[in-house]
Design a protein around this motif. Structure first.
Motif, short mmCIF file in Angstrom:
data_model
loop_
_atom_site.label_atom_id
_atom_site.label_comp_id
_atom_site.label_asym_id
_atom_site.label_seq_id
_atom_site.Cartn_x
_atom_site.Cartn_y
_atom_site.Cartn_z
N PRO A 375 0.80 -1.23 0.00
CA PRO A 375 0.00 0.00 0.00
C PRO A 375 0.83 1.28 0.00
O PRO A 375 0.36 2.32 -0.43
CB PRO A 375 -0.80 -0.11 1.30
N VAL A 376 2.08 1.19 0.51
CA VAL A 376 2.90 2.40 0.66
C VAL A 376 3.78 2.58 -0.58
O VAL A 376 4.47 1.65 -1.01
CB VAL A 376 3.80 2.27 1.91
N SER A 377 3.78 3.78 -1.15
CA SER A 377 4.65 4.05 -2.30
C SER A 377 6.10 4.08 -1.85
O SER A 377 6.42 4.58 -0.77
CB SER A 377 4.26 5.39 -2.94
N LEU A 378 6.96 3.53 -2.70
CA LEU A 378 8.38 3.39 -2.36
C LEU A 378 9.23 4.04 -3.44
O LEU A 378 8.82 4.16 -4.60
CB LEU A 378 8.75 1.91 -2.24
N VAL A 379 10.45 4.41 -3.05
CA VAL A 379 11.39 5.02 -4.00
C VAL A 379 12.77 4.46 -3.75
O VAL A 379 13.11 4.12 -2.61
CB VAL A 379 11.37 6.57 -3.85
N MET A 380 13.54 4.30 -4.82
CA MET A 380 14.91 3.77 -4.69
C MET A 380 15.79 4.38 -5.79
O MET A 380 15.46 4.30 -6.96
CB MET A 380 14.84 2.24 -4.85
N PRO A 381 16.92 5.00 -5.40
CA PRO A 381 17.85 5.51 -6.40
C PRO A 381 18.88 4.44 -6.78
O PRO A 381 19.31 3.66 -5.93
CB PRO A 381 18.53 6.67 -5.68
N TYR A 382 19.28 4.41 -8.05
CA TYR A 382 20.29 3.46 -8.53
C TYR A 382 21.31 4.22 -9.38
O TYR A 382 20.91 4.97 -10.29
CB TYR A 382 19.66 2.39 -9.43
N GLY A 383 22.60 4.02 -9.13
CA GLY A 383 23.63 4.57 -10.00
C GLY A 383 23.62 3.78 -11.31
O GLY A 383 23.59 2.54 -11.28
N LEU A 384 23.63 4.46 -12.46
CA LEU A 384 23.51 3.74 -13.74
C LEU A 384 24.85 3.21 -14.25
O LEU A 384 24.89 2.33 -15.10
CB LEU A 384 22.91 4.67 -14.80
N LYS A 385 25.95 3.76 -13.70
CA LYS A 385 27.27 3.36 -14.19
C LYS A 385 27.47 1.85 -14.05
O LYS A 385 27.36 1.31 -12.95
CB LYS A 385 28.34 4.11 -13.40
N GLY A 386 27.72 1.19 -15.17
CA GLY A 386 28.00 -0.25 -15.15
C GLY A 386 26.77 -1.12 -14.97
O GLY A 386 26.87 -2.34 -14.90
N MET A 387 25.58 -0.52 -14.93
CA MET A 387 24.38 -1.33 -14.65
C MET A 387 24.00 -2.19 -15.85
O MET A 387 23.54 -3.32 -15.69
CB MET A 387 23.20 -0.42 -14.27
N ARG A 388 24.18 -1.67 -17.06
CA ARG A 388 23.74 -2.40 -18.26
C ARG A 388 24.85 -2.55 -19.29
O ARG A 388 25.65 -1.64 -19.48
CB ARG A 388 22.57 -1.64 -18.93
N GLN A 389 24.87 -3.74 -19.93
CA GLN A 389 25.82 -3.97 -21.03
C GLN A 389 25.17 -3.70 -22.37
O GLN A 389 25.83 -3.53 -23.37
CB GLN A 389 26.27 -5.44 -21.05
N HIS A 390 23.83 -3.76 -22.42
CA HIS A 390 23.10 -3.63 -23.69
C HIS A 390 22.05 -2.53 -23.57
O HIS A 390 21.63 -2.17 -22.48
CB HIS A 390 22.39 -4.94 -24.04
N GLY A 391 21.60 -2.05 -24.75
CA GLY A 391 20.47 -1.13 -24.78
C GLY A 391 20.87 0.32 -24.56
O GLY A 391 22.06 0.65 -24.41
N ALA A 392 19.83 1.18 -24.48
CA ALA A 392 20.03 2.63 -24.44
C ALA A 392 20.83 3.07 -23.20
O ALA A 392 21.47 4.11 -23.22
CB ALA A 392 18.67 3.32 -24.45
N LEU A 393 20.78 2.29 -22.13
CA LEU A 393 21.45 2.73 -20.89
C LEU A 393 22.86 2.15 -20.73
O LEU A 393 23.52 2.42 -19.72
CB LEU A 393 20.58 2.36 -19.68
N GLY A 395 26.58 2.15 -20.79
CA GLY A 395 27.53 3.26 -20.78
C GLY A 395 26.99 4.52 -20.11
O GLY A 395 27.71 5.50 -19.96
N ALA A 396 25.71 4.52 -19.70
CA ALA A 396 25.15 5.71 -19.05
C ALA A 396 25.79 5.89 -17.67
O ALA A 396 26.24 4.93 -17.05
CB ALA A 396 23.64 5.56 -18.90
N SER A 397 25.81 7.16 -17.20
CA SER A 397 26.48 7.38 -15.91
C SER A 397 25.61 8.18 -14.93
O SER A 397 26.09 8.54 -13.87
CB SER A 397 27.79 8.13 -16.13
N GLY A 398 24.38 8.47 -15.28
CA GLY A 398 23.53 9.26 -14.38
C GLY A 398 22.94 8.42 -13.27
O GLY A 398 23.48 7.38 -12.87
N THR A 399 21.80 8.87 -12.77
CA THR A 399 21.10 8.16 -11.70
C THR A 399 19.69 7.81 -12.19
O THR A 399 19.06 8.61 -12.88
CB THR A 399 20.99 9.04 -10.44
N LEU A 400 19.27 6.62 -11.84
CA LEU A 400 17.89 6.21 -12.12
C LEU A 400 17.15 6.20 -10.79
O LEU A 400 17.69 5.73 -9.79
CB LEU A 400 17.89 4.83 -12.77
#
Ligand SMILES: Cc1ncc(COP(=O)(O)O)c(C=O)c1O
Length: 425
Positions: A375-393, A395-400
């Motif tokens: 029932p409670v809305s949740l939030v979580m920040p993730y560093g994008l650096k190194g998160m994905r090998q494929h797709g649009a993200l 090599g990205a370095s921001g925050t998701l």
């Protein structure tokens, strides 16, 4: 006959007689309370199914001991092998997922790892999507590697690339729709069509996001190479939507093939995976309202995703029902619902990590915490650096920032994000 004189004074002699009477009453009570003759009348019927708790279950005699069968659910032999409560939950979950058989595990992650442990042996290889739930990838990378089982990471948005990765040692391929955190939706039918050309491959889906409601994992419109037109195994972290309360951990493994189910079941038994009756009861209470809750999460999340898209702060809003989100067309082909998750990408140049964290800290209704579906809305920040090998993200370095939308009023949630955005500076 002369009486042996009592060693006790007369007053204590009386007390001793009373004590021994009390002791004998006590010992009668001890057995009577355990082996009690009363049996309540049969035929009690009410809204919730009864809750049965057991490690030990009784056998009337040795003939029954040797004839009862737990594997096909015709009898009870031990709490770990099933009770009326767990059997009831299993049957309802098979219905939810469109399957025929269910196994319950103590968490979503243990349900995922059960599948890999049951189906893989030294020398085998497993394929896992780049955007899979990270602990499942870690299990492949660390635990399976220790047992001589290799893994390869594939691009879930490029089904053709799978062909080059599969060989005779490939025994299991994981799918996830959409991917964890980044929410790209793969073309499930196209992936399965490639995989069905390799009969040694078992196809397992982490179906936690879809919850058995967004799409039917066993009917995905795949041309029939075999009699299955979808996946072989659907794994569900019941911790999320089915629980709906943020208070239970459990996972399920649903199949449509009896032989595959038995293989998984025997490993499940040898690993000693069990679930508590109170947790099974919580799940049974949650299931009747699951469809309504899922629809409410879905509707609110779409509204919030559209609002986020109109804001200038975010370089991308990731939500399968948004046409700009990776895999939107694939989502639209199989699904009508879109769950309760939406992620935003904040560019590293415009929004340094500390500012994004200040935004997250400024949220009042959204609580910082893992998981979703409650029932409670949740939030979580993730560093994008190194998160994905494929797709649009890649090599990205921001925050998701991932939002898991709860059941609060949508206007209040949008207002909360709006006020917190001032902290971005
Ligand atoms: C997609 C997905 N699968 C599986 C799990 C694991 O579930 P549990 O937390 O019950 O182990 C999670 C948990 O966040 C998840 O997000």
């Amino acid at each position: 006959m002369s009486q042996t004189p009592s060693p006790l004074p007369p007053s204590l002699e009386h007390a001793s007689a009373a004590t021994s009477a009390a002791e004998s009453a006590l010992s009668q009570r001890a057995t009577g309370l355990i082996h009690h003759p009363y049996a309540p009348p049969a035929g009690f019927d009410a809204v919730p199914p009864g809750v049965f708790k057991a490690s030990t279950v009784f056998f009337a005699n040795t003939a029954e001991l040797h004839s009862r069968e737990w594997k096909d659910k015709t009898g009870y032999t031990y709490g770990l092998h099933g009770t009326p409560t767990t059997f009831t939950l299993e049957e309802r979950l098979a219905t939810l997922e469109g399957g025929l058989q269910t196994l319950l595990a103590p968490s979503g992650l243990s349900a995922l790892t059960l599948v890999s442990q049951a189906l893989l042996k030294a020398g085998d290889e497993v394929l896992i999507p780049d955007n899979a739930y990270a602990p499942n990838k870690d299990f492949c990378r660390v635990e399976l590697a220790q047992w001589g089982i290799t893994h390869r990471v594939y691009d879930p948005l490029d089904p053709a690339s799978l062909t080059g990765l599969i060989h005779e040692r490939t025994r299991l391929v994981w799918l996830e729709a959409p991917g964890s955190v980044t929410l790209e939706f793969p073309d499930l039918a196209a992936l399965i069509q490639v995989l069905r050309q390799h009969p040694q491959v078992v196809i397992a889906l982490d179906n936690t996001w879809g919850a058995g409601l967004a799409f039917n994992p066993f009917e995905l419109g795949v041309p029939a190479f075999t009699d299955t037109r979808g996946v072989d195994i659907s794994v569900h972290a019941l911790t999320k939507y089915p629980s709906g309360g943020g208070d239970v951990l459990m996972g399920s493994v649903v199949t449509r093939d009896a032989a595959l189910h038995l293989r998984l079941k025997l490993t499940h038994m040898r690993l000693g995976l069990g679930v508590g009756a109170n947790d099974a009861e919580s799940l049974l209470r949650g299931l009747p309202s699951l469809v309504l809750r899922y629809q409410a999460h879905d509707a609110a999340t779409r509204q919030i995703a559209h609002w986020l898209q109109a804001r200038p702060e975010f370089s991308a809003v990731l939500h399968p029902a948004l046409p700009s989100s990776p895999g939107h067309d694939a989502w639209a082909r199989v699904a009508r619902h879109a769950g309760g998750l939406v992620s935003v990408v904040l560019d590293a140049q415009r929004h340094p990590r500390e500012k994004v964290h200040a935004f997250v800290d400024a949220l009042k209704l959204f609580r910082i915490g893992y998981s979703w579906g409650g029932p409670v809305s949740l939030v979580m920040p993730y560093g994008l650096k190194g998160m994905r090998q494929h797709g649009a993200l890649a090599g990205a370095s921001g925050t998701l920032v991932r939002f898991a939308i709860g059941l609060e009023d949508v206007g209040d949630l949008i207002g909360d994000i709006e006020q917190a955005l001032t902290a971005l500076g």
